[in-house]
Scaffold this motif. Structure first.
Motif, mmCIF file in Angstrom:
data_model
loop_
_atom_site.group_PDB
_atom_site.id
_atom_site.type_symbol
_atom_site.label_atom_id
_atom_site.label_comp_id
_atom_site.label_asym_id
_atom_site.label_seq_id
_atom_site.Cartn_x
_atom_site.Cartn_y
_atom_site.Cartn_z
ATOM 1 N N ALA A 1 0.896 -1.252 -0.184
ATOM 2 C CA ALA A 1 0.400 0.468 0.460
ATOM 3 C C ALA A 1 0.847 1.151 -0.092
ATOM 4 C CB ALA A 1 -0.812 0.144 1.427
ATOM 5 N N MET A 2 2.459 1.531 0.906
ATOM 6 C CA MET A 2 2.645 2.319 0.593
ATOM 7 C C MET A 2 3.385 2.507 -0.325
ATOM 8 S SD MET A 2 1.241 4.515 3.405
ATOM 9 C CE MET A 2 0.999 4.253 4.732
ATOM 10 N N SER A 3 3.647 1.748 -0.921
ATOM 11 C CA SER A 3 4.441 1.471 -1.950
ATOM 12 C C SER A 3 3.875 1.968 -2.875
ATOM 13 C CB SER A 3 5.612 0.454 -2.368
ATOM 14 O OG SER A 3 4.785 -0.485 -2.665
ATOM 15 N N ALA A 4 2.780 1.411 -3.325
ATOM 16 C CA ALA A 4 1.403 1.738 -4.272
ATOM 17 C C ALA A 4 1.563 3.922 -4.616
ATOM 18 C CB ALA A 4 0.817 1.369 -4.724
ATOM 19 N N PHE A 5 1.452 3.959 -2.508
ATOM 20 C CA PHE A 5 1.160 5.507 -2.669
ATOM 21 C C PHE A 5 2.578 6.718 -2.925
ATOM 22 C CE2 PHE A 5 0.915 8.826 0.608
ATOM 23 C CZ PHE A 5 -0.200 9.405 0.220
ATOM 24 N N ALA A 6 3.464 6.382 -2.571
ATOM 25 C CA ALA A 6 5.172 6.822 -3.038
ATOM 26 C C ALA A 6 4.804 6.616 -4.529
ATOM 27 C CB ALA A 6 6.003 5.933 -2.623
ATOM 28 N N LEU A 7 4.445 5.941 -5.131
ATOM 29 C CA LEU A 7 5.303 6.074 -6.663
ATOM 30 C C LEU A 7 4.088 7.375 -7.463
ATOM 31 C CD1 LEU A 7 5.514 1.945 -6.724
ATOM 32 C CD2 LEU A 7 7.078 3.846 -7.656
ATOM 33 N N CYS A 8 2.081 6.436 -6.577
ATOM 34 C CA CYS A 8 1.443 7.766 -7.274
ATOM 35 C C CYS A 8 1.974 9.498 -7.222
ATOM 36 C CB CYS A 8 0.047 7.709 -6.600
ATOM 37 S SG CYS A 8 -0.551 6.109 -6.643
ATOM 38 N N LEU A 9 2.233 9.546 -5.800
ATOM 39 C CA LEU A 9 2.419 11.500 -5.463
ATOM 40 C C LEU A 9 3.879 11.696 -6.165
ATOM 41 C CD1 LEU A 9 2.810 10.499 -1.428
ATOM 42 C CD2 LEU A 9 1.126 11.814 -2.229
ATOM 43 N N LEU A 10 5.096 10.837 -6.883
ATOM 44 C CA LEU A 10 5.686 11.320 -7.298
ATOM 45 C C LEU A 10 5.119 11.284 -8.914
ATOM 46 C CD1 LEU A 10 9.286 9.102 -7.200
ATOM 47 C CD2 LEU A 10 8.084 11.088 -6.021
#
Ligand code: PMV
Length: 366
Positions: free
Chosen positions: A130-139
């Motif tokens: 979940a947190m890696s997907a969130f980080a990728l979306c933010l970038l």
């Protein structure tokens, strides 16, 4: 530009309001060499090595609305359900750790939709995916807001950096295959601030690894990983653990240059048992292993001895057993799982996973 720890970014923010949406799929990962204990801003007390899974992933899409006035807000849906307690947690992470690197977040409203491929109650930590997907979306949002692209390697490295700030082991979920998180003098580029792929140091044989996740209990655990990490601060065995884990990592990386080595599963199991040993011997001590976990471990020992097949187990901070094996032994191991192990799994649940190619950008409705 690569993000660096303790260096807030100075960015000229866009002067026009903007809306859009982005989506990423990102997998969970399983550590062979375990990270346990952290310091400073989500930095690991020791380096760790993991591989990225294939089927256990989170798909996250974010609709964003940037405005030139401060307007930060966040809504989070898991499937169709709004998860307000997690909204508060995530907003806390944004305020405490992310704003200094992504200052535009102060001006952006986020509507996040997230889904896991694995059942919510499977007892699998979803924070890495979940947190890696969130980080990728933010970038990806940053690229759209600034109409500029990071270089590919910068994009992934920064995503790993941001994922780490959200949940430590999430930084190892960005790239496919094997990932190292933590600074190691022998490995150029390795860092405490983000994970790096290490597939070029490893014999391709190890790409055929499978992970059968045997769900002994789907209940949420009583002691969170964050509490566990903090108990390492004054742990009487911390110094010994750090010597052990560094030795294990060095041996593992050396071993994995060659295929099918005898020490591979010995080291993995030593890491899993040490992790749980540290939990039991912390103050206060606690126990996440269940009787079913021990029954499965016993069966694995017996099967390995009898059949002479290379396989072994690892565990995260929970009671579930990850049975690791290679493609060449798939048939025998699956029979073993069905005939001897599923009896110890809650409602016979298991996830038939394997090494995967890493995170992937997708269309919002894909
Ligand atoms: O990333 P966290 O804070 O959920 O910690 C996870 C730690 C272990 O899963 C137990 C080990 C690891 O390296 O993944």
């Amino acid at each position: 530009m690569i993000f660096l720890t303790n260096e807030p970014r100075k960015l000229k923010l866009p002067s026009k309001s903007m809306e859009g949406n982005v989506a990423w799929k990102s997998p969970s990962n399983i550590a062979l060499i375990k990270y346990w204990g952290k310091f400073g801003e989500q930095l690991p007390m020791n380096p760790s090595l993991s591989f990225t899974l294939k089927k256990s992933y989170t798909k996250t899409s974010i609709e964003y609305a940037y405005s030139t006035k401060k307007s930060k807000s966040l809504k989070l849906y898991l499937g169709r359900k709004r998860i307000t307690n997690f909204e508060e947690k995530l907003m806390g992470v944004i305020n405490k750790r992310l704003l200094q690197y992504l200052p535009w977040l102060d001006y952006t409203q986020l509507k996040i939709h997230t889904e896991n491929t694995f059942p919510h109650s499977a007892g699998i930590a979803s924070s890495a995916s979940a947190m890696s997907a969130f980080a990728l979306c933010l970038l990806s949002i940053e690229e759209e807001l600034f109409h500029s692209k990071f270089q590919k390697n910068e994009f992934y490295r920064n995503a790993s950096f941001i994922a780490r700030l959200c949940s430590g082991s999430a930084c190892r979920s960005i790239y496919g295959g094997y990932n190292l998180w933590g600074s190691l003098k022998e490995i150029v580029d390795s860092s405490d601030a983000y994970a790096v792929p290490v597939n070029n140091l490893i014999d391709p044989f190890y790409n055929s690894i499978h992970d059968a996740i045997l769900i002994v209990s789907a209940r949420e655990k009583d002691v969170s990983s964050s509490q566990g990490h903090s108990l390492m601060k004054n742990h009487p065995f911390a110094a010994g653990r750090h010597l052990q884990v560094n030795d294990n990592l060095q041996m593992m990386l050396k071993d994995m240059q060659n295929k099918d080595t005898p020490d591979f599963f010995r080291i993995i199991e030593n890491e899993a048992l040490s992790l749980h040993g540290l939990m039991m011997s912390s103050n206060p001590g606690y126990l996440l292993i269940k009787p079913g976990s021990l029954d499965i471990i016993e069966k694995i020992y017996n099967f390995r001895e009898k059949e002479n097949i290379a396989l072994g187990f690892t565990m995260d901070a929970g009671p579930n057993i990850h049975l690791l094996y290679f493609d060449k032994d798939k048939k025998e191991v699956r029979n073993f799982i069905r005939n001897e192990l599923l009896q110890f799994c809650e409602n016979g649940q298991w996830i038939d996973d394997k090494l995967g190619p890493g995170a992937q950008k997708v269309k919002i409705n894909e």
